[in-house]
Design an enzyme around this catalytic site. Structure first.
Site, PDB file in Angstrom:
ATOM      1  N   ARG A  46      37.896  41.116  31.869  1.00  0.00           N
ATOM      2  CA  ARG A  46      37.503  42.215  32.753  1.00  0.00           C
ATOM      3  C   ARG A  46      38.125  43.519  32.251  1.00  0.00           C
ATOM      4  O   ARG A  46      38.951  43.506  31.344  1.00  0.00           O
ATOM      5  CB  ARG A  46      37.938  41.919  34.198  1.00  0.00           C
ATOM      6  CG  ARG A  46      39.397  41.446  34.235  1.00  0.00           C
ATOM      7  CD  ARG A  46      40.179  41.888  35.373  1.00  0.00           C
ATOM      8  NE  ARG A  46      40.265  43.299  35.474  1.00  0.00           N
ATOM      9  CZ  ARG A  46      41.085  44.051  34.728  1.00  0.00           C
ATOM     10  NH1 ARG A  46      41.892  43.526  33.814  1.00  0.00           N
ATOM     11  NH2 ARG A  46      41.109  45.359  34.889  1.00  0.00           N
ATOM     12  N   ALA A  48      36.659  47.685  31.635  1.00  0.00           N
ATOM     13  CA  ALA A  48      35.457  48.165  30.935  1.00  0.00           C
ATOM     14  C   ALA A  48      35.466  47.928  29.416  1.00  0.00           C
ATOM     15  O   ALA A  48      34.532  47.307  28.891  1.00  0.00           O
ATOM     16  CB  ALA A  48      35.245  49.641  31.271  1.00  0.00           C
ATOM     17  N   ASP A 237      35.377  53.006  34.695  1.00  0.00           N
ATOM     18  CA  ASP A 237      34.316  52.077  34.288  1.00  0.00           C
ATOM     19  C   ASP A 237      33.081  52.808  33.795  1.00  0.00           C
ATOM     20  O   ASP A 237      32.327  52.284  32.981  1.00  0.00           O
ATOM     21  CB  ASP A 237      33.957  51.139  35.439  1.00  0.00           C
ATOM     22  CG  ASP A 237      35.067  50.130  35.623  1.00  0.00           C
ATOM     23  OD1 ASP A 237      36.050  50.461  36.325  1.00  0.00           O
ATOM     24  OD2 ASP A 237      34.995  49.053  35.005  1.00  0.00           O
ATOM     25  N   LYS A 248      37.695  51.220  39.859  1.00  0.00           N
ATOM     26  CA  LYS A 248      37.950  50.179  40.870  1.00  0.00           C
ATOM     27  C   LYS A 248      37.973  50.761  42.287  1.00  0.00           C
ATOM     28  O   LYS A 248      38.546  51.829  42.512  1.00  0.00           O
ATOM     29  CB  LYS A 248      39.276  49.491  40.538  1.00  0.00           C
ATOM     30  CG  LYS A 248      39.718  48.402  41.468  1.00  0.00           C
ATOM     31  CD  LYS A 248      38.692  47.323  41.708  1.00  0.00           C
ATOM     32  CE  LYS A 248      38.196  46.637  40.462  1.00  0.00           C
ATOM     33  NZ  LYS A 248      36.994  45.790  40.713  1.00  0.00           N
TER      34      LYS A 248
HETATM   35  O1  MRU Z   1      36.557  44.655  38.278  1.00  0.00           O
HETATM   36  P1  MRU Z   1      37.430  44.984  37.117  1.00  0.00           P
HETATM   37  O2  MRU Z   1      38.755  44.328  37.154  1.00  0.00           O
HETATM   38  O3  MRU Z   1      36.700  44.771  35.796  1.00  0.00           O
HETATM   39  O4  MRU Z   1      37.690  46.560  37.233  1.00  0.00           O
HETATM   40  C1  MRU Z   1      38.428  47.204  36.244  1.00  0.00           C
HETATM   41  C2  MRU Z   1      38.699  48.619  36.523  1.00  0.00           C
HETATM   42  O5  MRU Z   1      38.237  49.189  37.462  1.00  0.00           O
HETATM   43  C3  MRU Z   1      39.536  49.327  35.496  1.00  0.00           C
HETATM   44  O6  MRU Z   1      40.283  50.338  36.093  1.00  0.00           O
HETATM   45  C4  MRU Z   1      38.606  49.973  34.468  1.00  0.00           C
HETATM   46  O7  MRU Z   1      37.722  49.037  33.929  1.00  0.00           O
HETATM   47  C5  MRU Z   1      39.357  50.625  33.394  1.00  0.00           C
HETATM   48  S1  MRU Z   1      39.816  49.527  32.127  1.00  0.00           S
HETATM   49  C6  MRU Z   1      40.711  50.280  30.952  1.00  0.00           C
END
Ligand code: MRU
Length: 360
Positions: A46, A48, A237, A248
């Protein structure tokens, strides 16, 4: 990062199963695009950039197993697998960016036959991972000047090594400041419902020897009010062309709180998270996840099994609440529409020049 989040090992995609952290460090070997799709969907991998890398490797796995006898049949199959992998999650644009990049590289190799195309796709997926490591360390370097001696830093979810190839985005900035010897304290939001903050961010920060205080999400306002937070940094994301940023769920609230308390709010993200094709935040698709993620913590039911639940995984922070966006190519400040477009286009021009240069 004490371990590699994701790696390519002779036709196997090896990922850290993040659903098991911090209790157990378990590696998951994926051998097919379907296994990679499931790993992305259930958040075993998980964040991005990590999702993008995983999808590219998933496509390389599919390509490797292809039985197509000619180029046209092979490309048709690869495009079908790319469309399938693209359905794993809707919000993080890095997923689509990585798949598009993979297809483009195969299309460009016009003379290549099937065995050569398989190698090209494998090499490209590995290149995406390697470049991510370099990009993340540049994000850290570029952002570290924003962290002052003695700073209290608040972060949300996990934008660390686990969310990328290795170093992270928001956490890379924090790691870089720590490595420069700055005394810092990080407040990590636990990040309900899936607790990426407490399970993953707190794990990474404490491993790195950084002073870390875990708080429940609803404590952020109090901590800011008490004057303990000097700067908020999160990952992203998807960043729309006008700077509106999906991250998030809970990030938007934090940005508003930071504004009220006069605290600067920053986003740290690679340029692959900037989506110039999406004009503004309202156009960003927001993933809704299984209601049981809210009704339960792990195996423990914390709500009546049939209670209605709303579970959006992301929210959008309007650009006006974002002081700046830290990227590998520099720190982007408002006006975002103009400055994001020019930094992305400059990076694309530079890449095209590099690709044209003969290898020395
Ligand atoms: O649902 P997730 O855990 O994939 O969400 C991740 C996030 O929101 C992170 O803050 C985002 O992907 C940034 S990763 C460097």
């Amino acid at each position: 990062m004490p371990v590699k989040t994701i790696d390519w090992k002779n036709g196997t995609v090896r990922i850290v199963d993040q659903t098991k952290l911090p209790g157990k460090l378990v590696f998951l070997d994926c051998h097919t695009p379907e296994e990679v799709w499931r790993a992305i969907r259930r958040l075993a991998v998980r964040g991005a950039p990590a999702i993008g890398i995983a999808a590219a490797m998933g496509l390389a796995l599919g390509a490797r197993a292809s039985r197509a006898s000619n180029r046209a049949g092979f490309m048709k199959e690869v495009k079908r697998i790319a469309r399938y992998l693209a359905t794993a999650r809707p919000t993080a644009v890095n997923l689509f960016w990585a798949l598009r990049r993979m297809i483009k590289v195969a299309e460009k190799a016009r003379e290549a036959g099937v065995p050569e195309l398989k190698k090209i796709l494998e090499r490209e997926a590995i290149a995406i991972l390697r470049e991510d490591n370099d990009i993340c360390s540049r994000i850290g370097e570029n952002g570290s000047s924003l962290i002052k001696e003695g700073a209290g830093i608040l972060t949300h979810c996990n934008a660390g090594g686990l969310a990328t190839g290795r170093y992270g985005t928001a956490l890379s900035v924090i790691f870089a400041a720590h490595e420069k010897g700055r005394r810092i304290r990080v407040f990590a939001d636990e990040t309900r419902p899936l607790l990426q903050g407490s399970r993953l961010t707190a794990w990474e920060l404490t491993h790195a020897g950084i002073e870390t205080t875990l708080i429940c999400d609803n404590m952020a306002a109090r901590v800011m009010y008490e004057g303990k937070v000097d700067i908020v940094i999160t990952g992203a994301d998807r960043i729309a062309a006008n700077g509106d940023t999906a991250n998030k769920i809970g990030t938007y609230g934090l940005a508003r709180l930071a504004e009220v308390h006069g605290i600067p709010f920053y986003i740290a993200a690679p340029l692959s998270t900037v989506d110039l094709d999406t004009p503004c935040g309202e156009m960003i698709p927001i993933e809704e996840r299984d209601p049981d993620e809210v009704r339960r913590i792990g195996e423990l039911w914390i709500a009546p099994r049939r209670v209605d639940v709303y579970n959006p995984a992301f929210d959008v922070t309007p650009a006006r609440f974002i002081r700046a966006i830290i990227t590998e190519a520099g720190i982007v400040r408002p006006p975002y529409k103009k400055n994001l477009a020019s930094i992305v286009m400059k990076a694309e021009r530079e890449k095209a020049v590099m690709e044209r240069k003969p290898a020395e």
